[in-house]
Design an enzyme around this catalytic site. Sequence first.
Site, PDB file in Angstrom:
ATOM      1  N   CYS A  82       0.833  -1.204   0.000  1.00  0.00           N
ATOM      2  CA  CYS A  82       0.000   0.000   0.000  1.00  0.00           C
ATOM      3  C   CYS A  82       0.873   1.263   0.000  1.00  0.00           C
ATOM      4  O   CYS A  82       1.498   1.550  -1.016  1.00  0.00           O
ATOM      5  CB  CYS A  82      -0.996  -0.063   1.148  1.00  0.00           C
ATOM      6  SG  CYS A  82      -2.419   1.009   0.866  1.00  0.00           S
ATOM      7  N   HIS A 183      -3.137  -5.222   1.869  1.00  0.00           N
ATOM      8  CA  HIS A 183      -2.500  -5.468   3.168  1.00  0.00           C
ATOM      9  C   HIS A 183      -2.568  -6.948   3.561  1.00  0.00           C
ATOM     10  O   HIS A 183      -3.454  -7.322   4.330  1.00  0.00           O
ATOM     11  CB  HIS A 183      -3.246  -4.672   4.247  1.00  0.00           C
ATOM     12  CG  HIS A 183      -3.068  -3.199   4.169  1.00  0.00           C
ATOM     13  ND1 HIS A 183      -2.147  -2.527   4.925  1.00  0.00           N
ATOM     14  CD2 HIS A 183      -3.692  -2.264   3.413  1.00  0.00           C
ATOM     15  CE1 HIS A 183      -2.212  -1.234   4.658  1.00  0.00           C
ATOM     16  NE2 HIS A 183      -3.145  -1.045   3.735  1.00  0.00           N
ATOM     17  N   GLU A 185      -0.887  -8.479   5.656  1.00  0.00           N
ATOM     18  CA  GLU A 185      -0.568  -8.671   7.079  1.00  0.00           C
ATOM     19  C   GLU A 185      -1.824  -8.653   7.950  1.00  0.00           C
ATOM     20  O   GLU A 185      -1.753  -8.948   9.141  1.00  0.00           O
ATOM     21  CB  GLU A 185       0.433  -7.595   7.545  1.00  0.00           C
ATOM     22  CG  GLU A 185      -0.122  -6.186   7.731  1.00  0.00           C
ATOM     23  CD  GLU A 185      -0.367  -5.433   6.421  1.00  0.00           C
ATOM     24  OE1 GLU A 185      -0.195  -6.037   5.340  1.00  0.00           O
ATOM     25  OE2 GLU A 185      -0.757  -4.247   6.488  1.00  0.00           O
TER      26      GLU A 185
HETATM   27  N1  LIG Z   1      -3.339   1.855   3.556  1.00  0.00           N
HETATM   28  C1  LIG Z   1      -2.450   2.630   3.017  1.00  0.00           C
HETATM   29  O1  LIG Z   1      -1.236   2.411   3.091  1.00  0.00           O
HETATM   30  C2  LIG Z   1      -2.979   3.869   2.338  1.00  0.00           C
HETATM   31  C3  LIG Z   1      -1.961   4.593   1.502  1.00  0.00           C
HETATM   32  C4  LIG Z   1      -2.263   6.083   1.493  1.00  0.00           C
HETATM   33  N2  LIG Z   1      -3.498   6.375   0.814  1.00  0.00           N
HETATM   34  C5  LIG Z   1      -1.097   6.841   0.880  1.00  0.00           C
HETATM   35  O2  LIG Z   1      -1.245   7.526  -0.080  1.00  0.00           O
HETATM   36  O3  LIG Z   1      -0.014   6.728   1.372  1.00  0.00           O
END
Ligand SMILES: NC(=O)CC[C@H](N)C(=O)O
Length: 203
Positions: A82, A183, A185
């Site tokens: 992410c 994610h 995890e």
């Molecule tokens: N769950 C996340 O890691 C979201 C990422 C977040 N929207 C970002 O731009 O960093």
Amino acid sequence: MVPQPTVGVLALQGDVREHQRVLTGLGAATLAVRTPGELDRVDALIIPGGESTTMWRLARTFGLLEPLRQRVASGMPAYGSCAGMIMLADRIEGGVTGQETIGGMDVTVRRNAFGRQVDSFEADLDFPALGATVPPLRAVFIRAPWVEKVGDGVDVLARVATGASAGRIVAVRQGPLLATSFHPELTGDARVHALFLDIVKEA
Ligand SMILES: NC(=O)CC[C@H](N)C(=O)O
């Protein structure tokens, strides 16, 4: 006996403990990384989810951005989830003014790509690189990015299967670098981490 690799988890911000728990469950040695000295002690690094703008600012403040760039450029295996995927991308869209990344993956990643109406959702993904394709991987997306463009050396590992975002790329690999929009995890399914540990052992 070959010493066991130590897998760091970048611990500036984000869900660090959850990754360490999965790694420990798989029998890997792990270390939270907040300083250049700690980065020197790890053989590989996970960059967790969180907020990429905050992570970038903290990495600058803690003098970690350049050391991170150097380690990734010199072949350290890294896995970004992410916000971590955003940090590993060479190019980002939808970043804040001046937002920098560590880079290393020849991809363009769009921040918050799935739009406001679906801040968070779950989906089953076909992820053949995990070996058996059954059962599919349950993926949790939280204000997630997707991969807009990939360079020649990048393997696409998974795409969204259904719905308005069908076909969007959500997992990629380029040599020792792995990134997912979601994610793993958080689901109790350790297969993505196991794939990363295989990449670490190969390297
Ligand atoms: N769950 C996340 O890691 C979201 C990422 C977040 N929207 C970002 O731009 O960093």
